[in-house]
Design an enzyme around this catalytic site. Sequence first.
Site, PDB file in Angstrom:
ATOM      1  N   GLU A 280      13.148  27.935  -1.961  1.00  0.00           N
ATOM      2  CA  GLU A 280      13.700  29.276  -1.782  1.00  0.00           C
ATOM      3  C   GLU A 280      14.770  29.570  -2.841  1.00  0.00           C
ATOM      4  O   GLU A 280      15.017  30.722  -3.175  1.00  0.00           O
ATOM      5  CB  GLU A 280      14.304  29.406  -0.379  1.00  0.00           C
ATOM      6  CG  GLU A 280      14.108  30.790   0.219  1.00  0.00           C
ATOM      7  CD  GLU A 280      14.405  30.846   1.710  1.00  0.00           C
ATOM      8  OE1 GLU A 280      13.470  31.156   2.470  1.00  0.00           O
ATOM      9  OE2 GLU A 280      15.545  30.593   2.116  1.00  0.00           O
ATOM     10  N   HIS A 301      -2.961   7.351   2.539  1.00  0.00           N
ATOM     11  CA  HIS A 301      -4.313   7.373   3.086  1.00  0.00           C
ATOM     12  C   HIS A 301      -4.854   8.799   3.143  1.00  0.00           C
ATOM     13  O   HIS A 301      -5.859   9.061   3.792  1.00  0.00           O
ATOM     14  CB  HIS A 301      -4.321   6.714   4.467  1.00  0.00           C
ATOM     15  CG  HIS A 301      -3.882   5.283   4.406  1.00  0.00           C
ATOM     16  ND1 HIS A 301      -4.757   4.217   4.420  1.00  0.00           N
ATOM     17  CD2 HIS A 301      -2.642   4.736   4.275  1.00  0.00           C
ATOM     18  CE1 HIS A 301      -4.078   3.081   4.316  1.00  0.00           C
ATOM     19  NE2 HIS A 301      -2.788   3.379   4.227  1.00  0.00           N
ATOM     20  N   LYS A 416       7.999  40.556   5.501  1.00  0.00           N
ATOM     21  CA  LYS A 416       8.657  41.184   6.651  1.00  0.00           C
ATOM     22  C   LYS A 416       8.344  42.665   6.693  1.00  0.00           C
ATOM     23  O   LYS A 416       8.054  43.223   7.759  1.00  0.00           O
ATOM     24  CB  LYS A 416      10.181  40.984   6.561  1.00  0.00           C
ATOM     25  CG  LYS A 416      10.623  39.558   6.749  1.00  0.00           C
ATOM     26  CD  LYS A 416      12.133  39.472   6.770  1.00  0.00           C
ATOM     27  CE  LYS A 416      12.599  38.030   6.756  1.00  0.00           C
ATOM     28  NZ  LYS A 416      14.024  37.899   6.461  1.00  0.00           N
TER      29      LYS A 416
HETATM   30  O1  PA5 Z   1      18.155  30.161   3.514  1.00  0.00           O
HETATM   31  C1  PA5 Z   1      18.100  31.265   4.025  1.00  0.00           C
HETATM   32  O2  PA5 Z   1      18.953  32.134   3.775  1.00  0.00           O
HETATM   33  C2  PA5 Z   1      17.014  31.618   4.999  1.00  0.00           C
HETATM   34  O3  PA5 Z   1      16.094  30.595   5.143  1.00  0.00           O
HETATM   35  C3  PA5 Z   1      17.600  31.944   6.363  1.00  0.00           C
HETATM   36  O4  PA5 Z   1      18.341  30.843   6.807  1.00  0.00           O
HETATM   37  C4  PA5 Z   1      16.513  32.271   7.392  1.00  0.00           C
HETATM   38  O5  PA5 Z   1      15.731  33.317   6.927  1.00  0.00           O
HETATM   39  C5  PA5 Z   1      17.144  32.654   8.735  1.00  0.00           C
HETATM   40  O6  PA5 Z   1      18.011  33.736   8.572  1.00  0.00           O
HETATM   41  P1  PA5 Z   1      19.063  34.115   9.685  1.00  0.00           P
HETATM   42  O7  PA5 Z   1      20.057  33.027   9.812  1.00  0.00           O
HETATM   43  O8  PA5 Z   1      19.692  35.377   9.171  1.00  0.00           O
HETATM   44  O9  PA5 Z   1      18.309  34.347  10.963  1.00  0.00           O
END
Ligand code: PA5
Length: 425
Positions: A280, A301, A416
């Site tokens: 990410e 495996h 989303k």
């Molecule tokens: O690293 C990030 O910012 C994301 O993976 C968020 O943690 C994830 O989308 C969850 O978001 P939130 O804490 O706003 O529910």
Amino acid sequence: MTMMKLDTKHAFLKEDIASYQEKVNVLHEQLMNKTGKGNDFVGWVEWPNAYDKEEFARMKEVAASMREKCDVFVVCGIGGSYLGARAAVEMVNGLYSKDKVEMVFLGNTFSSTYIKQVLDYIADKEVCVNVISKSGTTTETALAFRLLKQFMEEKYGKEEARNRIVATTDKEKGTLKTIADKEGYETFVIPNDIGGRFSVITPVGLFPIAVAGIDIDALMSGVKKAYDDLSSPDLSKNDAYAYAVCRRILENQGKNVEMLVTYEMQMTMVAEWWKQLLGESEGKEEKGNLPTSANFSTDLHSLGQFVQEGKKVLYETLLLINKPALDMTFPHDEENLDGMNYLSGKSLDWVNKMACQGTLEAHEETGGVPNLILTLEDMSAESFGYMCYFFFRACAMTCYLLDINPFNQPGVEVYKKNMFRLLGK
Ligand code: PA5
């Protein structure tokens, strides 16, 4: 002595790590002075010194009272609001922990089967809940939390449900903050300047980790040790930055996939957490290495064949553990029908380490696959904290070397938008 070490002897690096020193010096300054890309989200850098000690003490108190109350502790969150806690709990406690509190994870999927099965499973147990969301609007989490809230209120009544639900969210704003204030839940704060995937060392990770009976003082002392050990940008001393540079060198050599390999089953969720951190942070502007993972020897495996003889797209990063949490000696058998007496008297960890060595030789020498090796001392809470901070620093540097903002995730919004349209939001 550093708790996590990098070995590049098996990595076939065609550039000298030291040749990146000048660049790294500049980027290190940018990270420390908050002048680099995404500088609104570098609160994690100084967090080992700056975290709120009062809130930390309150977390330990609330965690202790939750441990008194429940058999099952449900952590409701997704992505950075869930992976770190789960990684820590599994790494430190193991997969079949005898701890009195069982950790269950919800809010991380839309799977109706999983959600219903969890709700059925906890129906006759003593339950407490930690709902975690920085934005407070993440749909997977919000959907599961509505179900959980109703479940808790039906099971315990509104008053007692309130004593058993803790919300971790933004200090001031967001839907979850509004709900928590209205219902009077205990709350912990997700700092504004720390993004989800860097938040395991904040209440996001620390509170559920404490409820799992893990020593969060030790965890934070590991974080601080890493902070101290990694304070200099000198690539001969800073293995996190050296690892960040190696990733770029290997990419320059045409390796676009990094496979994080562990030899411990209880490190599987650490690999999931690491994949999120790197994927990410780095996967933007059509750049970055695809982070993937495997657990050996199990996956030898399955994926082993590809690593050995498949397309030469990947390098492996071995995340090895020096001292296992548990070990035993392989027994002798007079009859030896299984032909296994050649291992009599050997420790199982020694067998695992020999499998690792043999595999490294095979992948490196015959397969031509570069291997970076990271060795972590053990699977303690302190080592977990050290490792997290090590990877944070490596992640920031490896992204900065690509001229990428490590701290946003604009691409995640696309699904989303489509999903909300289809759901009629
Ligand atoms: O690293 C990030 O910012 C994301 O993976 C968020 O943690 C994830 O989308 C969850 O978001 P939130 O804490 O706003 O529910």
